[in-house]
Design a protein around this motif. Structure first.
Motif, PDB file in Angstrom:
ATOM      1  N   GLN A  17       9.681   4.860 -44.944  1.00  0.00           N
ATOM      2  CA  GLN A  17      10.939   4.691 -45.654  1.00  0.00           C
ATOM      3  C   GLN A  17      11.367   3.243 -45.470  1.00  0.00           C
ATOM      4  O   GLN A  17      11.339   2.721 -44.352  1.00  0.00           O
ATOM      5  CB  GLN A  17      11.937   5.682 -45.081  1.00  0.00           C
ATOM      6  CG  GLN A  17      13.335   5.255 -45.022  1.00  0.00           C
ATOM      7  CD  GLN A  17      14.211   6.301 -44.345  1.00  0.00           C
ATOM      8  OE1 GLN A  17      13.826   7.434 -44.137  1.00  0.00           O
ATOM      9  NE2 GLN A  17      15.399   5.895 -43.992  1.00  0.00           N
ATOM     10  N   THR A  66      16.657   3.066 -51.452  1.00  0.00           N
ATOM     11  CA  THR A  66      15.742   3.299 -50.330  1.00  0.00           C
ATOM     12  C   THR A  66      14.514   4.005 -50.877  1.00  0.00           C
ATOM     13  O   THR A  66      14.628   4.943 -51.665  1.00  0.00           O
ATOM     14  CB  THR A  66      16.408   4.170 -49.245  1.00  0.00           C
ATOM     15  OG1 THR A  66      17.574   3.490 -48.767  1.00  0.00           O
ATOM     16  CG2 THR A  66      15.461   4.415 -48.083  1.00  0.00           C
ATOM     17  N   CYS A  67      13.335   3.545 -50.475  1.00  0.00           N
ATOM     18  CA  CYS A  67      12.074   4.066 -50.996  1.00  0.00           C
ATOM     19  C   CYS A  67      11.386   4.914 -49.932  1.00  0.00           C
ATOM     20  O   CYS A  67      11.297   4.514 -48.773  1.00  0.00           O
ATOM     21  CB  CYS A  67      11.167   2.908 -51.395  1.00  0.00           C
ATOM     22  SG  CYS A  67      11.980   1.789 -52.532  1.00  0.00           S
ATOM     23  N   TYR A  68      10.875   6.060 -50.355  1.00  0.00           N
ATOM     24  CA  TYR A  68      10.165   6.986 -49.481  1.00  0.00           C
ATOM     25  C   TYR A  68       8.775   7.203 -50.048  1.00  0.00           C
ATOM     26  O   TYR A  68       8.632   7.498 -51.231  1.00  0.00           O
ATOM     27  CB  TYR A  68      10.896   8.340 -49.432  1.00  0.00           C
ATOM     28  CG  TYR A  68      12.333   8.239 -48.982  1.00  0.00           C
ATOM     29  CD1 TYR A  68      12.656   8.419 -47.644  1.00  0.00           C
ATOM     30  CD2 TYR A  68      13.342   7.971 -49.888  1.00  0.00           C
ATOM     31  CE1 TYR A  68      13.978   8.340 -47.221  1.00  0.00           C
ATOM     32  CE2 TYR A  68      14.661   7.880 -49.477  1.00  0.00           C
ATOM     33  CZ  TYR A  68      14.976   8.061 -48.149  1.00  0.00           C
ATOM     34  OH  TYR A  68      16.275   7.974 -47.739  1.00  0.00           O
ATOM     35  N   PHE A  69       7.739   7.048 -49.218  1.00  0.00           N
ATOM     36  CA  PHE A  69       6.374   7.254 -49.666  1.00  0.00           C
ATOM     37  C   PHE A  69       5.468   7.463 -48.469  1.00  0.00           C
ATOM     38  O   PHE A  69       5.867   7.251 -47.330  1.00  0.00           O
ATOM     39  CB  PHE A  69       5.872   6.097 -50.527  1.00  0.00           C
ATOM     40  CG  PHE A  69       6.201   4.741 -49.968  1.00  0.00           C
ATOM     41  CD1 PHE A  69       5.334   4.104 -49.119  1.00  0.00           C
ATOM     42  CD2 PHE A  69       7.395   4.116 -50.289  1.00  0.00           C
ATOM     43  CE1 PHE A  69       5.640   2.863 -48.586  1.00  0.00           C
ATOM     44  CE2 PHE A  69       7.711   2.880 -49.762  1.00  0.00           C
ATOM     45  CZ  PHE A  69       6.829   2.251 -48.915  1.00  0.00           C
ATOM     46  N   ASP A  70       4.243   7.890 -48.732  1.00  0.00           N
ATOM     47  CA  ASP A  70       3.255   8.100 -47.681  1.00  0.00           C
ATOM     48  C   ASP A  70       2.303   6.914 -47.647  1.00  0.00           C
ATOM     49  O   ASP A  70       1.924   6.389 -48.682  1.00  0.00           O
ATOM     50  CB  ASP A  70       2.454   9.381 -47.925  1.00  0.00           C
ATOM     51  CG  ASP A  70       3.315  10.624 -47.793  1.00  0.00           C
ATOM     52  OD1 ASP A  70       4.206  10.633 -46.932  1.00  0.00           O
ATOM     53  OD2 ASP A  70       3.091  11.575 -48.558  1.00  0.00           O
ATOM     54  N   GLU A  77       5.967   3.183 -61.298  1.00  0.00           N
ATOM     55  CA  GLU A  77       6.570   3.136 -59.964  1.00  0.00           C
ATOM     56  C   GLU A  77       6.922   1.697 -59.586  1.00  0.00           C
ATOM     57  O   GLU A  77       7.972   1.443 -58.995  1.00  0.00           O
ATOM     58  CB  GLU A  77       5.631   3.748 -58.931  1.00  0.00           C
ATOM     59  CG  GLU A  77       5.473   5.254 -59.074  1.00  0.00           C
ATOM     60  CD  GLU A  77       4.357   5.837 -58.237  1.00  0.00           C
ATOM     61  OE1 GLU A  77       4.489   7.019 -57.863  1.00  0.00           O
ATOM     62  OE2 GLU A  77       3.368   5.134 -57.948  1.00  0.00           O
ATOM     63  N   PRO A  88       3.060   9.880 -55.428  1.00  0.00           N
ATOM     64  CA  PRO A  88       4.403   9.593 -55.927  1.00  0.00           C
ATOM     65  C   PRO A  88       5.296   8.978 -54.854  1.00  0.00           C
ATOM     66  O   PRO A  88       5.142   9.252 -53.664  1.00  0.00           O
ATOM     67  CB  PRO A  88       4.925  10.962 -56.353  1.00  0.00           C
ATOM     68  CG  PRO A  88       4.085  11.954 -55.644  1.00  0.00           C
ATOM     69  CD  PRO A  88       2.786  11.286 -55.318  1.00  0.00           C
ATOM     70  N   ILE A  89       6.195   8.149 -55.327  1.00  0.00           N
ATOM     71  CA  ILE A  89       7.211   7.601 -54.434  1.00  0.00           C
ATOM     72  C   ILE A  89       8.549   8.188 -54.858  1.00  0.00           C
ATOM     73  O   ILE A  89       8.704   8.672 -55.968  1.00  0.00           O
ATOM     74  CB  ILE A  89       7.251   6.064 -54.474  1.00  0.00           C
ATOM     75  CG1 ILE A  89       7.610   5.571 -55.882  1.00  0.00           C
ATOM     76  CG2 ILE A  89       5.953   5.465 -54.014  1.00  0.00           C
ATOM     77  CD1 ILE A  89       7.925   4.104 -55.934  1.00  0.00           C
ATOM     78  N   ARG A  90       9.500   8.130 -53.956  1.00  0.00           N
ATOM     79  CA  ARG A  90      10.843   8.614 -54.273  1.00  0.00           C
ATOM     80  C   ARG A  90      11.810   7.494 -53.930  1.00  0.00           C
ATOM     81  O   ARG A  90      11.695   6.852 -52.874  1.00  0.00           O
ATOM     82  CB  ARG A  90      11.141   9.858 -53.438  1.00  0.00           C
ATOM     83  CG  ARG A  90      12.467  10.492 -53.704  1.00  0.00           C
ATOM     84  CD  ARG A  90      12.575  11.860 -53.017  1.00  0.00           C
ATOM     85  NE  ARG A  90      12.169  11.871 -51.635  1.00  0.00           N
ATOM     86  CZ  ARG A  90      12.998  11.810 -50.585  1.00  0.00           C
ATOM     87  NH1 ARG A  90      14.293  11.731 -50.770  1.00  0.00           N
ATOM     88  NH2 ARG A  90      12.524  11.845 -49.364  1.00  0.00           N
ATOM     89  N   ILE A  91      12.742   7.230 -54.829  1.00  0.00           N
ATOM     90  CA  ILE A  91      13.730   6.184 -54.614  1.00  0.00           C
ATOM     91  C   ILE A  91      15.111   6.825 -54.686  1.00  0.00           C
ATOM     92  O   ILE A  91      15.444   7.468 -55.676  1.00  0.00           O
ATOM     93  CB  ILE A  91      13.609   5.065 -55.676  1.00  0.00           C
ATOM     94  CG1 ILE A  91      12.207   4.477 -55.675  1.00  0.00           C
ATOM     95  CG2 ILE A  91      14.663   3.992 -55.428  1.00  0.00           C
ATOM     96  CD1 ILE A  91      11.909   3.584 -56.860  1.00  0.00           C
ATOM     97  N   GLU A  92      15.876   6.667 -53.616  1.00  0.00           N
ATOM     98  CA  GLU A  92      17.244   7.176 -53.563  1.00  0.00           C
ATOM     99  C   GLU A  92      18.144   6.089 -53.008  1.00  0.00           C
ATOM    100  O   GLU A  92      17.917   5.606 -51.893  1.00  0.00           O
ATOM    101  CB  GLU A  92      17.333   8.412 -52.673  1.00  0.00           C
ATOM    102  CG  GLU A  92      16.630   9.632 -53.220  1.00  0.00           C
ATOM    103  CD  GLU A  92      16.755  10.834 -52.300  1.00  0.00           C
ATOM    104  OE1 GLU A  92      17.598  10.810 -51.371  1.00  0.00           O
ATOM    105  OE2 GLU A  92      16.015  11.798 -52.517  1.00  0.00           O
TER     106      GLU A  92
END
Length: 77
Positions: free
Chosen positions: A20, A9-13, A52, A2-6
């Motif tokens: 980021q 700005t995108c956060y992922f491994d 995503e 999963p990715i996270r978008i806030e």
């Protein structure tokens, strides 16, 4: 993965560890060998779902996906 978008700005491994990036710095591509969408970070391909990929484009990423057809050369379909 999963990715996270806030706030665009995108956060992922990635293989290089947690990453980021501003969405505006990302381009979504299609890996024709796997028929999957991905983003390239530090030379690593991070595979993402179509949901995503759509969320990233809404956040400001460039959509460079190619829609594969069964008749395309190298298509996995």
């Amino acid at each position: 993965m999963p990715i996270r978008i806030e706030n665009q700005t995108c956060y992922f491994d990635s293989a290089s560890g947690p990453q980021q990036r501003p969405a505006s710095q990302l381009t979504i591509i299609t890996d024709p060998d796997k028929a999957m969408s991905a983003v390239k970070i530090n030379g690593d391909l991070v595979y993402i779902t179509e949901a995503e990929a759509d969320a990233l484009t809404v956040a400001g990423a460039t959509d460079g996906r190619k829609h594969l057809k069964a008749t395309d050369s190298g298509s996995a379909i």
